[in-house]
Scaffold this motif. Structure first.
Motif, PDB file in Angstrom:
ATOM      1  N   GLU A 182     -29.904  -0.101 -78.871  1.00  0.00           N
ATOM      2  CA  GLU A 182     -29.643   1.249 -78.363  1.00  0.00           C
ATOM      3  C   GLU A 182     -30.682   1.730 -77.362  1.00  0.00           C
ATOM      4  N   LYS A 183     -31.945   1.341 -77.533  1.00  0.00           N
ATOM      5  CA  LYS A 183     -33.005   1.818 -76.651  1.00  0.00           C
ATOM      6  C   LYS A 183     -33.423   0.767 -75.623  1.00  0.00           C
ATOM      7  N   CYS A 184     -32.573  -0.212 -75.366  1.00  0.00           N
ATOM      8  CA  CYS A 184     -32.948  -1.262 -74.414  1.00  0.00           C
ATOM      9  C   CYS A 184     -33.228  -0.650 -73.039  1.00  0.00           C
ATOM     10  N   SER A 185     -34.141  -1.277 -72.329  1.00  0.00           N
ATOM     11  CA  SER A 185     -34.578  -0.755 -71.036  1.00  0.00           C
ATOM     12  C   SER A 185     -34.819  -1.904 -70.069  1.00  0.00           C
ATOM     13  N   TYR A 186     -34.499  -1.682 -68.810  1.00  0.00           N
ATOM     14  CA  TYR A 186     -34.756  -2.680 -67.774  1.00  0.00           C
ATOM     15  C   TYR A 186     -36.245  -3.007 -67.683  1.00  0.00           C
ATOM     16  N   TRP A 187     -37.091  -2.067 -68.058  1.00  0.00           N
ATOM     17  CA  TRP A 187     -38.534  -2.204 -67.894  1.00  0.00           C
ATOM     18  C   TRP A 187     -39.216  -2.809 -69.114  1.00  0.00           C
ATOM     19  N   HIS A 188     -38.479  -3.057 -70.173  1.00  0.00           N
ATOM     20  CA  HIS A 188     -39.042  -3.547 -71.437  1.00  0.00           C
ATOM     21  C   HIS A 188     -38.548  -4.962 -71.726  1.00  0.00           C
ATOM     22  N   PHE A 189     -39.483  -5.851 -72.088  1.00  0.00           N
ATOM     23  CA  PHE A 189     -39.155  -7.235 -72.434  1.00  0.00           C
ATOM     24  C   PHE A 189     -39.829  -7.569 -73.761  1.00  0.00           C
ATOM     25  N   ARG A 190     -39.030  -8.026 -74.731  1.00  0.00           N
ATOM     26  CA  ARG A 190     -39.585  -8.360 -76.050  1.00  0.00           C
ATOM     27  C   ARG A 190     -39.679  -9.881 -76.201  1.00  0.00           C
ATOM     28  N   PHE A 191     -40.874 -10.351 -76.594  1.00  0.00           N
ATOM     29  CA  PHE A 191     -41.109 -11.783 -76.756  1.00  0.00           C
ATOM     30  C   PHE A 191     -41.162 -12.214 -78.212  1.00  0.00           C
ATOM     31  N   ASP A 192     -41.071 -11.287 -79.134  1.00  0.00           N
ATOM     32  CA  ASP A 192     -40.993 -11.614 -80.556  1.00  0.00           C
ATOM     33  C   ASP A 192     -39.528 -11.534 -80.993  1.00  0.00           C
ATOM     34  N   ALA A 193     -39.187 -12.284 -82.021  1.00  0.00           N
ATOM     35  CA  ALA A 193     -37.860 -12.132 -82.628  1.00  0.00           C
ATOM     36  C   ALA A 193     -37.792 -10.784 -83.325  1.00  0.00           C
ATOM     37  N   HIS A 194     -36.691 -10.057 -83.152  1.00  0.00           N
ATOM     38  CA  HIS A 194     -36.621  -8.744 -83.793  1.00  0.00           C
ATOM     39  C   HIS A 194     -36.361  -8.879 -85.291  1.00  0.00           C
ATOM     40  N   GLU A 254     -30.338 -16.765 -82.547  1.00  0.00           N
ATOM     41  CA  GLU A 254     -29.813 -15.738 -81.645  1.00  0.00           C
ATOM     42  C   GLU A 254     -28.831 -14.821 -82.365  1.00  0.00           C
ATOM     43  N   GLN A 255     -28.878 -13.539 -82.021  1.00  0.00           N
ATOM     44  CA  GLN A 255     -27.953 -12.560 -82.579  1.00  0.00           C
ATOM     45  C   GLN A 255     -27.385 -11.707 -81.448  1.00  0.00           C
ATOM     46  N   PRO A 256     -26.199 -11.130 -81.663  1.00  0.00           N
ATOM     47  CA  PRO A 256     -25.585 -10.315 -80.601  1.00  0.00           C
ATOM     48  C   PRO A 256     -26.369  -9.028 -80.354  1.00  0.00           C
ATOM     49  N   THR A 257     -26.101  -8.411 -79.221  1.00  0.00           N
ATOM     50  CA  THR A 257     -26.769  -7.162 -78.870  1.00  0.00           C
ATOM     51  C   THR A 257     -25.737  -6.091 -78.523  1.00  0.00           C
ATOM     52  N   THR A 258     -26.129  -4.844 -78.740  1.00  0.00           N
ATOM     53  CA  THR A 258     -25.287  -3.710 -78.348  1.00  0.00           C
ATOM     54  C   THR A 258     -25.852  -3.024 -77.108  1.00  0.00           C
ATOM     55  N   CYS A 259     -26.815  -3.662 -76.450  1.00  0.00           N
ATOM     56  CA  CYS A 259     -27.486  -3.067 -75.297  1.00  0.00           C
ATOM     57  C   CYS A 259     -26.504  -2.744 -74.172  1.00  0.00           C
ATOM     58  N   GLN A 260     -26.624  -1.544 -73.646  1.00  0.00           N
ATOM     59  CA  GLN A 260     -25.909  -1.132 -72.435  1.00  0.00           C
ATOM     60  C   GLN A 260     -26.989  -0.728 -71.431  1.00  0.00           C
TER      61      GLN A 260
END
Length: 414
Positions: free
Chosen positions: A137-149, A401-407
């Motif tokens: 929900e809070k995905c951002s073009y400026w944010h990159f995560r390198f850990d598994a959530h 890998e898991q699906p994402t709801t990112c828009q």
């Protein structure tokens, strides 16, 4: 802010061009300072590797990577203050991770800043904040995560729990903030899916980094009759919890996200053998020659057993950043982000790729169990404790890998 330490440690072969600065915004004082300092060592070591091979290649020459420190004191407001200070010092790349609450605050602040001040846009590299919302929900073009959530980590743990046919009851406990709450929610969901026969005897949240005596919690765990504890606790909140559990005589399993470091193995001692399970992107005892050489190199750089905290993902983060800057040909947040979306990196036999849809890094996950150093599969111990972790399961990036709801909202032209 503290500067100079990373520069002083850079090897003599480091390039002499204007440095590319990375702002580390982390708890460097207070009860969680050990976690921030551990991250700093990892990032310094990673930048030293890049600088030793000549630094980052840009059209105007080779430039070194440098880490600048900003102390968040473990507080979101202080993290935001650190961000403002970094921007004022003309730093365009920010790294943080040891709090999902702080990470969420930084994402919001960076989104607003980058829209308001496009000439000084900032990139956010996240190495440990694993609340799933950050790439959903809070995905951002400026944010990159390198850990598994957290959901990815939980799925890896659950693959082992599903095979523990003797398990009938479990106690859920976590830190009372966004990440700890997310872990407990996902534990309920995945237990219901994979082990509906396992009874959740209790679930409890406690204040983060404020509990000094976990004996009351440990006594409740023992009195519940639970055969196992599942927790996302980290830092002193994990170390003190497992130590209290040992002292009250709890002899059940600990299924953890972070039980393999920062004092937890030493706190448990022999009581943890075969009883503490942890999940990570990598462990020192991953059974390959490349992995062993990588770990031994870190220990040569940081020989103090207390400094024994190395994470492959933090190394891959810096490698991916260097790759993206070179491909972008400039130190511009939007241009680097466009290349970081396509990053694919390998180091010491480990590697992964960035998923452009949500900026969630896809990599191998491993599950390991605590054992005495010298036991089969446990060549290396943790922090000089005499105890290490034997890898019992590895999930490929495709399995993890898991699906994402990112828009994702992307800048115009991106």
């Amino acid at each position: 802010m503290v500067t100079g330490a990373a520069q002083a440690q850079a090897p003599a072969t480091a390039p002499a061009g204007a440095p590319i600065r990375i702002a580390l915004i982390e708890a460097l004082s207070g009860p969680l300072a050990n976690t921030g300092e551990a991250v700093y060592r990892n990032l310094v070591w990673a930048t030293e590797r890049v600088n030793a091979r000549g630094g980052v290649r840009l059209p105007d020459g080779r430039r070194p990577l440098i880490i600048d420190r900003f102390d968040s004191k473990g507080q979101t407001e202080e993290a935001l203050s650190g961000l403002r200070s970094a921007v004022d010092k003309d730093i365009r790349i920010v790294a943080q991770g040891n709090s999902s609450a702080a990470a969420a605050g930084l994402v919001d602040a960076i989104n607003k800043h980058n829209e308001r001040d496009p000439a000084r846009q900032v990139l956010f590299l996240n190495y440990s904040a694993v609340d799933p919302i950050l790439t959903n929900e809070k995905c951002s073009y400026w944010h990159f995560r390198f850990d598994a959530h957290a959901n990815m980590r939980m799925s890896a743990l659950m693959s082992v729990i599903a095979d523990d046919k003797a398990l009938r009851s479990i106690y859920l406990i976590g830190q009372d903030y966004s990440f700890g709450q997310a872990v407990l929610r996902e534990a309920r969901t995945q237990l219901g899916q994979h082990r509906p026969d396992v009874k959740i005897v209790a679930e409890e949240l406690h204040p983060m980094a404020r509990v000094k005596d976990f004996a009351p919690y440990a006594m409740k765990i023992k009195a519940s009759g639970a055969q196992a504890v599942l927790t996302g606790n980290w830092g002193n909140d994990l170390t003190l919890l497992v130590k209290a559990a040992r002292e009250v005589g709890f002899d059940g399993m600990f299924y953890t996200f972070y039980g393999n470091a920062l004092g937890a193995p030493a706190a448990l001692g022999d009581a943890g053998i075969g009883k503490v399970v942890a999940v990570a992107d990598w462990f020192p005892n991953v059974p390959t020659a490349e992995s062993e050489a990588f770990y031994q190199s870190f220990r040569q750089r940081f020989p103090n057993p207390a400094d024994d905290y190395v994470h492959m993902r933090m190394q891959l983060l810096v490698e991916a950043l260097a790759q993206a800057i070179e491909r972008a040909g400039q130190v511009d947040a939007a241009a680097i982000a466009a290349q970081l979306e396509k990053a694919q990196v390998d180091l010491a036999g480990q590697g992964g790729r960035m998923r452009a849809a949500d900026h969630q890094f896809q990599q191998t996950l491993a599950v390991a169990v605590m054992d005495r150093q010298g036991a089969p599969g446990v060549k290396f111990d943790v922090e000089g404790s005499g105890y290490g972790f034997r890898v019992i399961r590895q999930l490929t990036p495709q399995q993890a890998e898991q699906p994402t709801t990112c828009q994702m909202r992307r800048p115009e032209g991106r």
